[in-house]
Structures are given as structure tokens and as C-alpha cells.
Write an enzyme that holds these catalytic residues in place. Structure first.
Site, PDB file in Angstrom:
ATOM      1  N   LYS A  35       0.863  -1.185   0.000  1.00 13.09           N
ATOM      2  CA  LYS A  35       0.000   0.000   0.000  1.00 13.09           C
ATOM      3  C   LYS A  35       0.897   1.232   0.000  1.00 13.09           C
ATOM      4  O   LYS A  35       1.002   1.975   0.985  1.00 13.09           O
ATOM      5  CB  LYS A  35      -0.933  -0.012   1.206  1.00 13.09           C
ATOM      6  CG  LYS A  35      -2.078   0.993   1.091  1.00 13.09           C
ATOM      7  CD  LYS A  35      -3.032   0.612  -0.017  1.00 13.09           C
ATOM      8  CE  LYS A  35      -4.225   1.548  -0.075  1.00 13.09           C
ATOM      9  NZ  LYS A  35      -5.143   1.214  -1.171  1.00 13.09           N
ATOM     10  N   SER A  76      -8.101   0.015  -5.117  1.00 17.25           N
ATOM     11  CA  SER A  76      -8.439   0.340  -3.735  1.00 17.25           C
ATOM     12  C   SER A  76      -9.952   0.540  -3.627  1.00 17.25           C
ATOM     13  O   SER A  76     -10.719  -0.381  -3.865  1.00 17.25           O
ATOM     14  CB  SER A  76      -7.653   1.560  -3.261  1.00 17.25           C
ATOM     15  OG  SER A  76      -7.572   1.580  -1.858  1.00 17.25           O
TER      16      SER A  76
END
Length: 565
Positions: free
Chosen positions: A165, A364
């Protein structure tokens, strides 16, 4: 019905214009979504939307008046995924009619790999004699912003789940991580692999031969012709002289997106009441409620309230048999993403299939809203996945001090200042933030596993915040099909049990100007323009600059500084 069609065709035959050569000018670009306001629409007046272009080419392919299609590749300011999408539409048209692509050059001291990849969708390629073919490869630009923030007196404080991430890394890290290098390297290689396979298949060259050309630098026009990369050399006027000589000197030119079909097809469309495939867009950063006016620095936003209104309208409309959820979003708010996902589930519960169609990016939060769809379609070059979470803030008190601004605050409640920029997180606040990150990550991965019909221990290693290309995501069952909008429409029609050729494809909402100005009467009726308050003052300016840098408030956001060229 066939007799009626023949009669109408006979009656209007003399009224139909003569032969037509369709054109696409990619210098003007192609829009993923309809402009949100009149000013944007005016600026993009000659840039077709993807839906209008693909639908026009689909109908024109079987129109006897249309003799062929000419594509001016030009600078081709399209993303890799849009190259996939437009290329597929050109290829489908080319099954029925001749197609020709021309360009002044494919890269001038820069990579022209994606423009050339698009050109190979045409039956023949022309190149200006002074031009070249420069394949070049893929370059991914990663930027870490921490040093710049610190020079401004600002301190980024972010947590992430998990190592891939890298949106959090973009803000807070001092060096590129091994996970970031691994992920970015694989993205680049996947895009190159897909391009090599595409060029090899379409130009009749071996993959190894095309790969060898990546590192050649500019290949001059004469050599490109000898190598079979292009079919003819000439300037724009030479191209159109050839087209008129081959496809009909009496044919008129018309931009493909302006094509409206034959008189017969238009009359029949008005007479027939056709089932509908509704297209609902999730375009831009995902936010809660309704997006308000943004500064020029801000990007497009998809408000959860607005998207859910559109999903609800599709659910309540009996003519709508299925929905294509067109996602082009890097993500944003966790809550807003979950709200939109619930709207998708409500459609499925009502018996209406939903097919997610991923655009340039559906990562996402963009993946979160798509994952509950009946099926997911992605372009090979789509950036998707990034199933992970980040959260934090940028402590900006140092910037205020540098500017000589006095700032004090008053609060009631021990944690009231947790996300203010005045001060750093305390240990207690870090513990609270990390527990919340764990909860959101568990919810995201759990729902993704359930939606995709995968065991959690199979899905979770594919999550961890990692971004995949559509091609790699397909291999890992994160998406179901590779293709663009037309594939999504075909799958939606098949799942709904209706004939693709018998359905109308319509965006939601389809409102005229007066309807947009008329206020809605209830939460289940569309109408009225979105309203909001523009950001003001130093804090608002910082928010706008942060948005432009990719520092969004949403926790489900993919890496910002991941630029592909």
C-alpha cells in the site's frame, strides 16, 4: 416486422446521404465520462466519449453507406487502458470494413509504444516519411514527497495495510521500499508483455523480434516499412488520396462519434421499445455525500450519494435489464466505497445483473465498489487491486510558523484533535489508528473474498495493497474477463438473458438541461445540480494543494505517484 423494416428502408432510401468514410482523430482525445459541467463540455466539444465512439462504430460496421474508417493516431494522449478500449472497437469495426491508421511519427525522442500498439488495431498503417517507430518500453515514475513536505515545515504521519500500500509510502517514506520496486517492476513488465503479444499477433512478427526492437531507439520510416512495422509511407494528403481512390471518391468524411446511423435504423429505434443496459459511472476519487465545487487543482469526484441515486434509478426502472458499472477511480473514502457496494448488492438482489467495467484505474476503493458485481471486466492495461488501507495526516504547524501565522485551538474531548494538523499523533492515538486500520483491512479482504468466491487465505496474499494490471488480475481471479466497455455490455446482456443486438445502451442519468435545473421531489427522483461549498482560506488552499499531490482524505487510495509512460 421484417416487412415493416423493408418498407421503411424503401421509403427513406432517397433521403439517405451517400457513402461515408468515418474518422477518428486521437489528437483530440477520448473522454471516459461525459463532462460534468457546460464549461468542461465546451472545452471538450470535439473529444468523443468512449460510449458514443464505441456505440457509433458498432452500428456503423453494418451500415452499407459506411465504406471504412481512418484513424489519425497523432500524439495519442490516451492511457494504456484507453488504448486497449479504443483498439478493441477499431478491431471489431475492422471485421466488417477496411480500417487505416496513420501518424506523423510514433514517438519523437520519446516512447511511442502505446500509440503504435493502438495503430496495430487497424488493417493498415501509414507513417510520415520523416517519422519513426520508437517502441521504447514502459517507464514508471515513483516520487516520494516527504522531503518536500519537511522543507515546508510539514511532517507526514501515515499508517498502511500492508507492505504494497505504497500510497502511504509516497507521503511518509524516505526511500523506495523493496515491495514498491517489486510491484512497479511487475506492472511495467506486464504492460510490455501485453504490448509485445498484441503487436506480434497483429503484425505477424515473432514476440522475440518485437522485443528486440524495444531497445533499438527510433526506427526510421524506411526501415520500419522494410521490417513490416508499417505498410505505407506518406503524408496526410497521401493517406486521404489513397482512401478516396480505394473506398470511393464520392464518400464524405464524418467523425465516427458524429455518426448517427441510417434513416431506417433511427426510425426503427424510435418505433421499438427496447430493453436497456444502463451505464452507471464511478469517475474520480470516491467521496461521501455529494461532491462540491473544486479548485482547478482538484480532480473529478464520485460522490456516494450521487452514484447510489443512479444505481437506484436503474433498479427502479423496469426497462433496465442489467447495469454496467463503469469504474475509473483510484479510490478514496472507505465509508463511501462501502455505501456504493451496498447499492450494487441491492441491484443484484432485485434480479438485475451488474457487470463492472474497469477503465484506466479501478483500484483500492475503485476495486471495493466493483468487487460485488456479478462479473468484472478489465482492460489488460487497467490498474486494479490495491486491496489495502492507509490513514494518517500531515502535521502542518511548521508551515504556519514559517509563514508567521498564529494558530491556537480549543477543544473539549481528549481525542478531538486527533486528525488536526497542529500536532503529532500521541502514542494512544497511534494505537487507535492502527486498530482501525486492522479493522478496515479485515473488512475489505473479507468482503473481497466473499464477493469473489475465494477463500480468505487465497485472497489475502493477493491483497496487501498490491496493484495489478488487468492481465495479471485476471490470472489471479480478481477479475473475470479481459476487455472493454463492449465486452461488459455483452456480458450484461447475456446475464440478463437478452439479445445484445436488441438492447439500448444508455447512461444514467440521461437528463436534459431543464431536468437538471428542476429540483428533485424525493430521494428516489433525479434532478437538480450538485451543490457544495468551495474551500476557503489557508486551510482550504492546503487541502486543494494536498489533493493535487494525491494526499486525499480517503483511506482506500492507490499510489498516487505511479505514472506510466
Amino acid at each position: 416486422m421484417r416487412a415493416v423494416t423493408d418498407l421503411i428502408g424503401t421509403l427513406f432510401a432517397k433521403a439517405s446521404p451517400g457513402r461515408v468514410v468515418l474518422e477518428i482523430d486521437l489528437d483530440r482525445g477520448v473522454l471516459r465520462a461525459t463532462p460534468e459541467n457546460p464549461l468542461e463540455a465546451f472545452r471538450a466539444i470535439n473529444a468523443p466519449t468512449l460510449t458514443s465512439l464505441t456505440e457509433a462504430l458498432r452500428e456503423a460496421a453494418t451500415d452499407d453507406r459506411v465504406t471504412g474508417l481512418v484513424i489519425h493516431v497523432g500524439t495519442c494522449p490516451l492511457s494504456a487502458a484507453m488504448v486497449d478500449e479504443v483498439g478493441a472497437a477499431i478491431r471489431a469495426f475492422g471485421l466488417h470494413k477496411p480500417t487505416l491508421a496513420y501518424a506523423e511519427t510514433f514517438g519523437e525522442l520519446t516512447s511511442g509504444m502505446f500509440p503504435y500498439r493502438l495503430a496495430t488495431a487497424a488493417g493498415s498503417i501509414w507513417l510520415q516519411p520523416s517519422g519513426a517507430v520508437t517502441l521504447g518500453g514502459v517507464h514508471i515514475d515513483m516520487m516520494l514527497l516527504r522531503g518536500g513536505f519537511e522543507k515546508l515545515g510539514m511532517e507526514p504521519q501515515f499508517g498502511q495495510r500492508k507492505e504494497y500500500k505504497t500510497a502511504a509510502e509516497t507521503y511518509a517514506a524516505e526511500a523506495i521500499s523493496d515491495a514498491n520496486r517489486e510491484m512497479s517492476g511487475r506492472l511495467a513488465e506486464s504492460l510490455v508483455e501485453e504490448t509485445l503479444a498484441t503487436i506480434s499477433e497483429r503484425r505477424g512478427l515473432s514476440v522475440d523480434a518485437v522485443r528486440a526492437l524495444l531497445d533499438r531507439g527510433p526506427i526510421g520510416a524506411t526501415e520500419a516499412l522494410a521490417l513490416g512495422l508499417v505498410d505505407s509511407l506518406g503524408y496526410r494528403d497521401d493517406v486521404y488520396e489513397h482512401v478516396r481512390g480505394s473506398w470511393g471518391s464520392d464518400a464524405t468524411l464524418q467523425y465516427a462519434a458524429r455518426y448517427t446511423g441510417s434513416v431506417t435504423s433511427k426510425v426503427m429505434a424510435r418505433l421499438a421499445k427496447r430493453p436497456t443496459i444502463a451505464v452507471v459511472s464511478v469517475h474520480g476519487g470516491i467521496v461521501t455525500g455529494r461532491p462540491g465545487p473544486r479548485s482547478p487543482l482538484g480532480g473529478a469526484q464520485a460522490g456516494s450519494e450521487v452514484v447510489c441515486e443512479h444505481l437506484r434509478q436503474a433498479r427502479l426502472d423496469d426497462d433496465v435489464k442489467a447495469v454496467v458499472l463503469a469504474v475509473d477511480s483510484p479510490g478514496g473514502s472507505y465509508i463511501a466505497s462501502d455505501t456504493i457496494r451496498a447499492g450494487v448488492l441491492a441491484l443484484k438482489k432485485a434480479g438485475k445483473p451488474v457487470v463492472a467495467s474497469m477503465g484506466d484505474v479501478a483500484a483500492s476503493g475503485g476495486y471495493f465498489v466493483a468487487m460485488a458485481a456479478t462479473e468484472i471486466v478489465a482492460n489488460p492495461s487497467t490498474l486494479t487491486g490495491s486491496i489495502g488501507v492507509l490513514a494518517g495526516k500531515i502535521v502542518n504547524q511548521g508551515l504556519y510558523d514559517k509563514l508567521g501565522l498564529v494558530r491556537e485551538d480549543v477543544q473539549t474531548g481528549r481525542l478531538a484533535d486527533m486528525f488536526t494538523g497542529n500536532r503529532q499523533f500521541t502514542e494512544e492515538q497511534w494505537a487507535i489508528l492502527n486498530a482501525w486500520l486492522d479493522d478496515v483491512y479485515a473488512d475489505f479482504t473479507g468482503k473481497a473474498a466473499a464477493d469473489r468466491g475465494m477463500a480468505l487465505d487465497v485472497l489475502e496474499p493477493l491483497a496487501r495493497g498490491r496493484v495489478w494490471t488487468g492481465a495479471d488480475a485476471k490470472e489471479r481471479r480478481l477479475v473475470d474477463h479481459l476487455g472493454g466497455r463492449e465486452v461488459a455490455v455483452e456480458r450484461a446482456a447475456a446475464l440478463a438473458g437478452v439479445d445484445r443486438d436488441a438492447v439500448a445502451v444508455k447512461p444514467v442519468p440521461l437528463l436534459g438541461l431543464l431536468e437538471r435545473l428542476r429540483p428533485a421531489q424525493s430521494s428516489e427522483q433525479l434532478g437538480g445540480l450538485s451543490a457544495g461549498t468551495p474551500s476557503l482560506g489557508v486551510a482550504g488552499l492546503l487541502a486543494d494543494i494536498s489533493s493535487a499531490l494525491g494526499v486525499e482524505s480517503g483511506v482506500l487510495t492507490m499510489p498516487y505517484r505511479l505514472r506510466i509512460s
